[in-house]
Enzyme design. Structure first.
Site, mmCIF file in Angstrom:
data_model
loop_
_atom_site.group_PDB
_atom_site.id
_atom_site.type_symbol
_atom_site.label_atom_id
_atom_site.label_comp_id
_atom_site.label_asym_id
_atom_site.label_seq_id
_atom_site.Cartn_x
_atom_site.Cartn_y
_atom_site.Cartn_z
ATOM 1 N N ARG A 143 -0.542 -8.999 -18.425
ATOM 2 C CA ARG A 143 0.105 -10.314 -18.318
ATOM 3 C C ARG A 143 -0.515 -11.056 -17.136
ATOM 4 O O ARG A 143 -0.021 -11.003 -16.011
ATOM 5 C CB ARG A 143 1.607 -10.154 -18.122
ATOM 6 C CG ARG A 143 2.365 -9.651 -19.349
ATOM 7 C CD ARG A 143 3.860 -9.599 -19.074
ATOM 8 N NE ARG A 143 4.660 -9.497 -20.271
ATOM 9 C CZ ARG A 143 5.222 -8.356 -20.700
ATOM 10 N NH1 ARG A 143 5.052 -7.240 -20.043
ATOM 11 N NH2 ARG A 143 5.950 -8.350 -21.804
ATOM 12 N N CYS A 173 2.975 -5.463 -28.641
ATOM 13 C CA CYS A 173 3.110 -5.312 -27.193
ATOM 14 C C CYS A 173 4.470 -5.732 -26.678
ATOM 15 O O CYS A 173 4.711 -5.761 -25.489
ATOM 16 C CB CYS A 173 1.990 -6.055 -26.464
ATOM 17 S SG CYS A 173 1.986 -7.822 -26.813
ATOM 18 N N ARG A 186 16.235 -15.124 -24.910
ATOM 19 C CA ARG A 186 16.123 -13.740 -24.437
ATOM 20 C C ARG A 186 16.627 -13.557 -23.010
ATOM 21 O O ARG A 186 16.907 -12.441 -22.588
ATOM 22 C CB ARG A 186 14.673 -13.239 -24.576
ATOM 23 C CG ARG A 186 13.684 -14.014 -23.778
ATOM 24 C CD ARG A 186 12.266 -13.711 -24.191
ATOM 25 N NE ARG A 186 11.614 -12.719 -23.353
ATOM 26 C CZ ARG A 186 10.308 -12.532 -23.324
ATOM 27 N NH1 ARG A 186 9.511 -13.241 -24.124
ATOM 28 N NH2 ARG A 186 9.779 -11.623 -22.554
ATOM 29 N N HIS A 235 0.818 -1.215 0.000
ATOM 30 C CA HIS A 235 0.000 0.000 0.000
ATOM 31 C C HIS A 235 0.849 1.260 0.000
ATOM 32 O O HIS A 235 0.491 2.266 -0.594
ATOM 33 C CB HIS A 235 -0.949 -0.016 1.193
ATOM 34 C CG HIS A 235 -2.067 -0.980 0.975
ATOM 35 N ND1 HIS A 235 -2.647 -1.693 1.979
ATOM 36 C CD2 HIS A 235 -2.683 -1.360 -0.157
ATOM 37 C CE1 HIS A 235 -3.584 -2.464 1.475
ATOM 38 N NE2 HIS A 235 -3.614 -2.287 0.179
ATOM 39 N N ARG A 259 -4.321 -10.953 -21.566
ATOM 40 C CA ARG A 259 -3.666 -12.090 -22.202
ATOM 41 C C ARG A 259 -3.826 -13.300 -21.302
ATOM 42 O O ARG A 259 -3.577 -13.229 -20.096
ATOM 43 C CB ARG A 259 -2.182 -11.815 -22.417
ATOM 44 C CG ARG A 259 -1.496 -13.020 -23.062
ATOM 45 C CD ARG A 259 -0.053 -12.771 -23.348
ATOM 46 N NE ARG A 259 0.737 -12.768 -22.134
ATOM 47 C CZ ARG A 259 2.049 -12.550 -22.126
ATOM 48 N NH1 ARG A 259 2.674 -12.281 -23.249
ATOM 49 N NH2 ARG A 259 2.724 -12.562 -20.999
ATOM 50 N N ASN A 291 9.369 -9.544 -28.250
ATOM 51 C CA ASN A 291 10.355 -10.146 -27.343
ATOM 52 C C ASN A 291 10.571 -11.609 -27.734
ATOM 53 O O ASN A 291 11.695 -12.088 -27.829
ATOM 54 C CB ASN A 291 9.887 -10.083 -25.887
ATOM 55 C CG ASN A 291 9.508 -8.673 -25.476
ATOM 56 O OD1 ASN A 291 9.908 -7.718 -26.129
ATOM 57 N ND2 ASN A 291 8.731 -8.534 -24.415
ATOM 58 N N ASP A 292 9.468 -12.305 -27.947
ATOM 59 C CA ASP A 292 9.589 -13.710 -28.345
ATOM 60 C C ASP A 292 9.828 -13.856 -29.837
ATOM 61 O O ASP A 292 10.539 -14.764 -30.262
ATOM 62 C CB ASP A 292 8.328 -14.479 -27.935
ATOM 63 C CG ASP A 292 8.398 -14.890 -26.474
ATOM 64 O OD1 ASP A 292 9.463 -15.394 -26.065
ATOM 65 O OD2 ASP A 292 7.425 -14.673 -25.738
HETATM 66 C C1 PEP Z 1 6.531 -10.635 -26.242
HETATM 67 O O1 PEP Z 1 6.941 -11.793 -26.350
HETATM 68 O O2 PEP Z 1 6.921 -9.695 -26.954
HETATM 69 C C2 PEP Z 1 5.530 -10.306 -25.196
HETATM 70 C C3 PEP Z 1 4.978 -9.122 -25.122
HETATM 71 O O3 PEP Z 1 5.234 -11.267 -24.295
HETATM 72 P P1 PEP Z 1 6.154 -11.628 -23.038
HETATM 73 O O4 PEP Z 1 7.250 -10.612 -22.959
HETATM 74 O O5 PEP Z 1 5.264 -11.622 -21.856
HETATM 75 O O6 PEP Z 1 6.648 -12.993 -23.406
HETATM 76 MG MG MG Z 2 5.867 -13.406 -25.391
#
Ligand code: PEP
Ligand code: MG
Length: 583
Positions: free
Chosen positions: A299, A506, A469, A192, A335, A458-459
């Protein structure tokens, strides 16, 4: 000079003299025996202190409603409910009759036992609620022993408040014009104190266990609420560097404030949406100050990862509805759970029993193998969709058959809601994450069954370039501006538009200033990023024309290597943002 690292919970730079706020309450509480005949008298002292404490918390609530959002003010309502909890009163009464000791000692002991029990719980939520019990007992005990609150209302200028823990009431009673930062031994993002520090825009770093023991109160401290760095007694050059960073931060805030209500629109009138990525429900509270047009990625797995137990349908529903209510009419993209890989769900998945977890039983693959578990989450999302604009996003989709299976389970979940008479949005938008090369290359097919795409760079970079990564040794080999990635992004966006659906992104790339013009030029409709990045990205968008970006994207697509793309973008961006590849 000593550098420490804690959990950054409220952004900004704090520089000031330490004010050590130590909890000596236990030492101040008198302890003595009473006779059985004095029990009623002690009990009457308790009920008097209790009704004073209840009145105090109610007036704190009234004050909080004036000064912060009603959601944040609810902390005081929760405290008021705990104060009035009959079970708590009974525990105190029983211990008073059994131990025959003065009432303030009994209150202290009962609360202390509760706090210890909750602090040892494997459930992160319960651990953080231990702080609430401490707060509630303080309200009562303050009526028996010396009241320390006045000391926080009269602090010297430029104070960094350092405490083991702070109660929400402490923060409300602070003279906030004097406090430039908060540092605590305990706490995390959902504490908090963290929520209130963000609400009052006081930079804060929590979870620095033992910092109160390292200080004597005579030190100067600097802290960075964005990175979690705290420096004790900085040398002159470091202090100067932080002073410069603070004045730059303040200038940036002024610019950002002027942008907050303006649309993300290019000079020639092309508008895109800037959404935020969040991990926990509480983060939604601060999004309006960054001017987010909605949530592009919630997420949801963090709801599961923060607890030793699988979150029930009800717990999930409450969390989703809370975010949706905070966002009003703005879209919230939930998601479905993305666990596996580097995020192992305790109790359900075993850590490291797969040779290649990132290529293994992860995200949608896990959910399709556990339809009961998956449907529980879908029902929670569907039920929450009755309260606002919700979109569902499926992670790690690799092709059309997988998406079809997912949609079948979604239909079953809808049927179950209907059967139970539960309301939901029948036209809830369904999105596919494009983060596996096979999905990007079949985006035209996936677009037939998706209402939107969200590109997870990212993936996508990890799987396209075969670079883990999370592996420091190969991380530098990841090239988000590689021609292969640009082609996959372009094909995904073009396929979405050919079917008349929007293309979002995203992954971290969406919040990288150097990529903004390129992504605009490629036609991206929605950029979703960490909320703090929204103002700078909006600033860039509002300073360029779409025509300019389209030409730039065309040139970037004809480049043969990442370095060439980077040089091209840097030439165009330098005067606008003044820095390189990272976000
Ligand atoms: C991604 O993979 O770009 C993504 C937004 O998902 P996360 O980073 O949660 O794997
Ligand atoms: Mg991802």
């Amino acid at each position: 000079m000593k550098e420490l690292h804690g959990i950054p919970v409220s952004p900004g730079i704090g520089i000031g003299k330490v004010f050590l706020y130590l909890d000596n309450m236990a030492l101040e509480i008198p302890r003595y025996d009473i006779t059985r005949g004095q029990v009623e008298y002690e009990w009457s002292r308790f009920t008097a202190a209790l009704s004073n404490a209840v009145a105090e918390v109610r007036s704190l609530y009234d004050q909080a409603v004036q000064e912060m959002s009603s959601d944040q003010a609810e902390i005081f309502q929760a405290h008021s409910m705990m104060l009035e909890d009959k079970q708590f009163h009974e525990q105190i009464r029983t211990k008073l009759e059994n131990d025959l000791q003065n009432i303030e000692w009994i209150v202290w002991e009962v609360s202390h036992e509760l706090i210890q029990k909750m602090s040892a719980s494997p459930d992160a939520y319960l651990r953080e609620r231990a702080a609430d019990i401490a707060g509630v007992s303080h309200y009562i005990l303050d009526w028996f022993v010396s009241n320390k609150k006045t000391s926080l209302a009269a602090l010297p200028d430029h104070t960094i408040l350092v405490a083991h823990d702070l109660m929400p009431a402490d923060i409300l009673s602070l003279d906030r014009s004097k406090v430039t930062g908060i540092v605590m031994d305990s706490g995390g993002r959902t504490a908090h104190t963290a929520i209130l520090a963000r609400a009052f825009e006081i930079p804060a770093v929590l979870g620095l266990s033992g910092i109160t023991k390292n200080l004597n109160g005579a030190e100067v401290l600097v802290l960075n609420g964005d990175t979690g760095v705290v420096i004790i007694d900085p040398d002159a050059p470091t202090q100067k560097r932080y002073e410069k960073a603070r004045s730059e931060y303040q200038k940036k805030l002024a610019l950002f404030e002027s942008l907050r209500k303006l649309p993300a629109q290019t000079r020639d009138g092309h508008t895109v949406k800037l959404h935020a990525n969040i991990e926990i429900a509480e983060e939604a509270e601060q999004l309006s100050c960054y001017g987010a047009d909605g949530i592009g990625l919630y997420r949801s797995e963090f709801l599961f990862l923060s607890s030793a137990h699988v979150a029930s349908e009800e717990k999930q529903f409450q969390a989703y509805r809370r975010v949706i209510k905070i966002m009003g009419n703005l879209p919230v993209t939930i998601r479905t759970i993305d666990i596996g890989g580097d995020k192992v769900l305790p109790g359900i998945q075993q850590a490291n029993n797969e040779k290649n977890p990132l290529l293994g039983w992860r995200a949608i693959r896990f959910c399709l193998a556990r339809p009961g578990f998956f449907k529980t989450q879908l029902r929670a999302v569907l039920r929450a969709s009755a309260f606002g604009t919700v979109r569902i996003l499926f992670p790690l989709i690799s092709g059309c058959e997988e998406l079809e299976q997912v949609l079948t389970v979604l239909e079953e979940a809808k049927a179950e809601c209907r059967q139970k008479g539960q309301l939901y949005d029948e036209h809830i938008a369904v999105g596919s994450m494009i983060e596996v090369p096979s999905a990007a290359l079949t985006a035209d097919i996936l677009a037939e069954k998706s209402d939107f795409f969200s590109i997870g760079t990212n993936d996508l970079v990890q799987y396209t370039m075969a670079v883990d990564r999370g592996n420091e040794q190969v991380n530098h080999l990841a090239q988000p501006f590689h021609p292969a990635i640009l082609r996959l992004i372009k094909y995904t966006i073009d396929s979405a538009h050919a079917k008349g659906i929007p293309a979002a992104m995203c992954g971290e790339f969406a919040g990288a200033p150097l990529a903004t013009m390129l992504l605009l030029g490629l036609g991206l409709d929605e950029f979703s990023m960490t909320a703090q990045a929204i103002p700078i990205i909006k600033h860039i968008i509002r300073s360029v024309t779409w025509e300019q970006c389209r030409l730039l994207a065309e040139k970037a697509l004809s480049c043969t290597a990442e370095q060439q793309v980077l040089r091209l973008l840097e030439e165009h961006n330098l005067e606008r943002i003044g820095h390189g590849k990272s976000a």
